[in-house]
Design an enzyme around this catalytic site. Structure first.
Site, PDB file in Angstrom:
ATOM      1  CD1 TRP A  16      61.311  30.651 -25.367  1.00  0.00           C
ATOM      2  CD2 TRP A  16      59.928  32.391 -25.244  1.00  0.00           C
ATOM      3  NE1 TRP A  16      61.956  31.628 -24.673  1.00  0.00           N
ATOM      4  CE2 TRP A  16      61.111  32.714 -24.576  1.00  0.00           C
ATOM      5  CE3 TRP A  16      58.912  33.345 -25.293  1.00  0.00           C
ATOM      6  CZ2 TRP A  16      61.319  33.937 -23.964  1.00  0.00           C
ATOM      7  CZ3 TRP A  16      59.118  34.566 -24.681  1.00  0.00           C
ATOM      8  CH2 TRP A  16      60.307  34.846 -24.034  1.00  0.00           C
ATOM      9  CG  ASN A  17      62.297  35.102 -28.436  1.00  0.00           C
ATOM     10  OD1 ASN A  17      62.715  34.074 -28.956  1.00  0.00           O
ATOM     11  ND2 ASN A  17      62.930  36.230 -28.512  1.00  0.00           N
TER      12      ASN A  17
ATOM     13  CB  CYS B 242      67.984  36.974 -29.899  1.00  0.00           C
ATOM     14  SG  CYS B 242      67.196  37.788 -31.267  1.00  0.00           S
TER      15      CYS B 242
ATOM     16  N   GLY C  42      67.319  29.742 -32.019  1.00  0.00           N
ATOM     17  CA  GLY C  42      67.243  29.236 -30.649  1.00  0.00           C
ATOM     18  C   GLY C  42      68.583  29.429 -29.967  1.00  0.00           C
ATOM     19  N   GLY C  43      68.819  28.644 -28.946  1.00  0.00           N
ATOM     20  CA  GLY C  43      70.044  28.799 -28.158  1.00  0.00           C
ATOM     21  C   GLY C  43      71.216  28.015 -28.743  1.00  0.00           C
TER      22      GLY C  43
ATOM     23  CE  LYS D 231      60.776  21.451 -31.774  1.00  0.00           C
ATOM     24  NZ  LYS D 231      59.825  22.034 -30.835  1.00  0.00           N
TER      25      LYS D 231
ATOM     26  CD  GLU E 227      70.757  34.634 -25.094  1.00  0.00           C
ATOM     27  OE1 GLU E 227      70.875  33.400 -25.221  1.00  0.00           O
ATOM     28  OE2 GLU E 227      70.211  35.346 -25.947  1.00  0.00           O
TER      29      GLU E 227
ATOM     30  CD  GLU F  12      69.621  34.701 -37.656  1.00  0.00           C
ATOM     31  OE1 GLU F  12      70.053  35.392 -36.716  1.00  0.00           O
ATOM     32  OE2 GLU F  12      69.838  34.958 -38.840  1.00  0.00           O
ATOM     33  CG  LEU F  13      72.892  30.206 -32.815  1.00  0.00           C
ATOM     34  CD1 LEU F  13      74.176  29.452 -32.580  1.00  0.00           C
ATOM     35  CD2 LEU F  13      71.709  29.252 -32.847  1.00  0.00           C
TER      36      LEU F  13
HETATM   37  P1  NAD Z   1      65.892  26.625 -27.547  1.00  0.00           P
HETATM   38  O1  NAD Z   1      67.212  26.492 -28.225  1.00  0.00           O
HETATM   39  O2  NAD Z   1      65.718  26.010 -26.221  1.00  0.00           O
HETATM   40  O3  NAD Z   1      64.723  26.029 -28.463  1.00  0.00           O
HETATM   41  C1  NAD Z   1      64.546  26.463 -29.785  1.00  0.00           C
HETATM   42  C2  NAD Z   1      63.802  25.382 -30.567  1.00  0.00           C
HETATM   43  O4  NAD Z   1      64.681  24.265 -30.753  1.00  0.00           O
HETATM   44  C3  NAD Z   1      62.556  24.843 -29.875  1.00  0.00           C
HETATM   45  O5  NAD Z   1      61.530  24.683 -30.834  1.00  0.00           O
HETATM   46  C4  NAD Z   1      63.038  23.494 -29.355  1.00  0.00           C
HETATM   47  O6  NAD Z   1      62.007  22.551 -29.192  1.00  0.00           O
HETATM   48  C5  NAD Z   1      63.977  23.067 -30.454  1.00  0.00           C
HETATM   49  N1  NAD Z   1      64.905  21.997 -30.079  1.00  0.00           N
HETATM   50  C6  NAD Z   1      65.384  21.699 -28.856  1.00  0.00           C
HETATM   51  N2  NAD Z   1      66.217  20.633 -28.922  1.00  0.00           N
HETATM   52  C7  NAD Z   1      66.270  20.257 -30.211  1.00  0.00           C
HETATM   53  C8  NAD Z   1      66.944  19.223 -30.932  1.00  0.00           C
HETATM   54  N3  NAD Z   1      67.759  18.350 -30.315  1.00  0.00           N
HETATM   55  N4  NAD Z   1      66.768  19.126 -32.266  1.00  0.00           N
HETATM   56  C9  NAD Z   1      65.974  20.008 -32.903  1.00  0.00           C
HETATM   57  N5  NAD Z   1      65.282  20.991 -32.285  1.00  0.00           N
HETATM   58  C10 NAD Z   1      65.435  21.130 -30.951  1.00  0.00           C
HETATM   59  O7  NAD Z   1      65.591  28.214 -27.488  1.00  0.00           O
HETATM   60  P2  NAD Z   1      64.412  28.990 -26.734  1.00  0.00           P
HETATM   61  O8  NAD Z   1      64.632  28.921 -25.269  1.00  0.00           O
HETATM   62  O9  NAD Z   1      63.088  28.614 -27.292  1.00  0.00           O
HETATM   63  O10 NAD Z   1      64.711  30.478 -27.240  1.00  0.00           O
HETATM   64  C11 NAD Z   1      65.649  31.293 -26.646  1.00  0.00           C
HETATM   65  C12 NAD Z   1      66.957  31.294 -27.420  1.00  0.00           C
HETATM   66  O11 NAD Z   1      66.729  31.663 -28.771  1.00  0.00           O
HETATM   67  C13 NAD Z   1      67.906  32.331 -26.871  1.00  0.00           C
HETATM   68  O12 NAD Z   1      69.230  31.846 -26.841  1.00  0.00           O
HETATM   69  C14 NAD Z   1      67.792  33.467 -27.871  1.00  0.00           C
HETATM   70  O13 NAD Z   1      68.860  34.353 -27.903  1.00  0.00           O
HETATM   71  C15 NAD Z   1      67.603  32.728 -29.149  1.00  0.00           C
HETATM   72  N6  NAD Z   1      66.985  33.597 -30.144  1.00  0.00           N
HETATM   73  C16 NAD Z   1      67.744  34.024 -31.206  1.00  0.00           C
HETATM   74  C17 NAD Z   1      67.185  34.879 -32.141  1.00  0.00           C
HETATM   75  C18 NAD Z   1      67.974  35.335 -33.342  1.00  0.00           C
HETATM   76  O14 NAD Z   1      67.369  35.703 -34.335  1.00  0.00           O
HETATM   77  N7  NAD Z   1      69.298  35.326 -33.320  1.00  0.00           N
HETATM   78  C19 NAD Z   1      65.863  35.285 -32.009  1.00  0.00           C
HETATM   79  C20 NAD Z   1      65.129  34.831 -30.924  1.00  0.00           C
HETATM   80  C21 NAD Z   1      65.709  33.973 -30.005  1.00  0.00           C
END
Ligand code: NAD
Length: 493
Positions: free
Chosen positions: A153-154, A286, A230-231, A177, A385, A252-253
């Site tokens: 989302w961010n 992140c 994502g996470g 997505k 985190e 990228e987590l």
């Molecule tokens: P999230 O992991 O909850 O969701 C990320 C995406 O994954 C969403 O679009 C979600 O719908 C999708 N998703 C969820 N379950 C899935 C599955 N089983 N299969 C496929 N896709 C699935 O993360 P969030 O809460 O949206 O974002 C925050 C996280 O992202 C934090 O941990 C943050 O550190 C990380 N982040 C990392 C970076 C980086 O570049 N390293 C940048 C921004 C955010």
């Protein structure tokens, strides 16, 4: 109640509802009210999008001259600049991130499309110094196919750009997505894709939840490459999903990035960097510098300065140009933060400021800048985190001790060092197991600077020259230059 804005998905160049007609709403974190409604995609919608992308890949897109594809990227960049204000506004309503940042980012992100447009015709093959007579062997870089881009989302415009721009430049097609927490901005972006005339099916944008939408996309048999941000828990699902289609994955987590201030640091500069690192974007970054190590000799006085600075930060509505910190993106986020703070205090952490929901929280998800002193960095706020404006502060005596402490965490995304001694800056930077180190600065990005982590912060880099190659495969072609027939066909040459 204000009218809810309705969006459709962008699949195969058309604006469509989900086949099931199901929708979900996006909340405005400023007031906790629904403001937009988007389709909820399931397997059928994902299948439609991936098939459209596959047809577009096999059709004209992968066969266009690189410079032709670059023209589309440049046109996207122009559109981003022209529409930065609108994109910024939508992202701010959807995520609560400050308008002054979202607008500036939308404008700056145009540079990423220009950067990869410039690289499109500079990825070259090789002629190999082969150890066989009469053979000329070359390698070429070919596109991979359909790329699935999973966006959090961010910073979604940035995190889309670092995937989409290199993927398109190299001739791949993409299904994006969006995050279920903030899906609207990417549909505004899709309007720009449509406007510049990117051929149908080359870019498709779907909205839905991790299950079934994200799972269906990352395990789809026609998807060859998954670019995920994502996470870490979601990342584990992604890897399991990729066992179904054997796709190439980049991750990228998250992070728990350590920052250290030595006694010789320029304190005013360090204060600004620390503020940017943990209170910028309300700490929802992140690379947030959320673990702070201060050298013993300056600990009390410097901590006092941080607390004074934190207390002066102006919370408020994210569209307001005077606001320095807006709301958190979701109630879930706020609750995780509160839980970790409580546990930390129970275990001896000393709250120096913040720590409780702000008065504005009755409507939105406002949380004040928070500073907690921790005797050790295994306390919950110092270890996990949090994705919020919470700074955990610890002491250290010397360089070796702080290096060990900085490295003592599962993540390895970013890090920061404040010192006037450049030798020490370099030594610490070299010793930190993190993908990025900022020395005497923090929270900067550039299209030419690779971005990504080590350890549990993931693998694969985004931005920079090298990352474009992650959207290609090497193909080896052997030419027989001899006019004579092959030797013995039953032995390998
Ligand atoms: P999230 O992991 O909850 O969701 C990320 C995406 O994954 C969403 O679009 C979600 O719908 C999708 N998703 C969820 N379950 C899935 C599955 N089983 N299969 C496929 N896709 C699935 O993360 P969030 O809460 O949206 O974002 C925050 C996280 O992202 C934090 O941990 C943050 O550190 C990380 N982040 C990392 C970076 C980086 O570049 N390293 C940048 C921004 C955010």
């Amino acid at each position: 109640m204000p009218e809810i804005k309705k969006y459709k998905m962008f699949i195969d160049g058309e604006w469509v509802d989900s086949e099931s007609r199901k929708t979900f709403q996006s909340l405005n974190p400023e007031n906790n009210e629904p403001w937009a409604e988007v389709p909820e995609a399931d397997e059928k919608d994902v299948d439609r999008a991936v098939n459209a992308a596959q047809i577009a890949f096999e059709g004209a897109w992968s066969k266009l001259f690189p410079r032709e594809r670059a023209k589309y990227l440049k046109a996207i960049a122009d559109q981003l600049r022209e529409n930065a204000e609108l994109l910024g506004k939508i992202e701010t309503i959807d995520t609560g991130k400050l308008f002054k940042e979202t607008k500036t980012q939308a404008n700056y992100i145009a540079e990423y499309y220009d950067y990869y447009a410039g690289l499109a015709d500079k990825v070259e093959g090789t002629v190999l110094p082969i150890d066989k007579p009469n053979m000329q062997v070359i390698t070429t870089r070919v596109p991979i196919g359909v790329v699935a881009a999973i966006i959090p989302w961010n910073s979604q415009m940035l995190l889309t750009a670092v995937k989409l721009a290199p993927a398109l430049a190299m001739g791949n097609t993409v299904v994006i997505k969006s995050s279920e927490l903030a899906p609207a901005t990417l549909f505004e972006f899709a309007k720009l894709i449509e406007k510049v005339g990117v051929p149908r099916g080359v870019v498709n944008i779907v909205s839905g939840f991790g299950e079934p939408c994200g799972r269906a996309l990352t395990s789809h048999k026609l998807v060859e490459r998954v670019a995920f941000t994502g996470g870490p828990e979601t990342a584990r699902h992604i890897i399991r999903n990729s066992a179904d289609n054997l796709s190439q994955v980049s991750l990228e987590l998250g992070g728990k990035s350590p920052v250290t201030v030595f006694e010789d640091a320029d304190q005013e500069n360090a204060l600004n960097g620390i503020t940017a690192g943990i209170f910028g974007a309300s700490g929802q970054s992140c690379i947030a510098g959320s673990r702070l190590y201060i050298q013993n000799s300056i600990y009390d006085s410097f901590l006092e300065k941080i607390v004074t600075r934190a207390n002066k930060i102006k919370l408020g509505p994210p569209m307001d140009s005077e606001t320095q910190m807006g709301p958190l993106s979701s109630l879930k986020q706020l609750e995780i933060i509160e839980k970790n703070i409580k546990l930390t205090i129970d275990q001896g952490g000393k709250l120096r400021c913040g720590g409780k929901r702000h008065a504005m929280s009755n409507k939105g998800y406002y949380f004040p800048p928070t500073v907690i002193e921790c005797d050790n960095h295994n306390l919950p706020t110092a270890e996990n985190e949090l994705f919020g404006p919470v700074l955990s502060v610890m002491k250290f005596n010397d360089e070796n001790e702080v290096i060990n402490k900085m490295n003592d965490n599962q993540y390895g995304l970013s890090s920061g060092v404040y010192t006037k001694n450049i030798n020490r800056g370099l030594r610490v930077s070299n010793a930190i197991r993190a993908g990025i180190t900022f020395v005497n600065t923090y929270r900067l990005i550039s299209p030419s600077a690779p971005f990504g982590g080590m350890k549990d912060s993931g693998y694969g880099k985004e931005a920079g020259i090298e990352s474009i190659k992650d959207y290609t495969r090497i193909k080896t072609t052997w030419f027989n230059t001899s006019d004579k027939p092959m030797d013995d066909p039953f032995t390998m040459g």
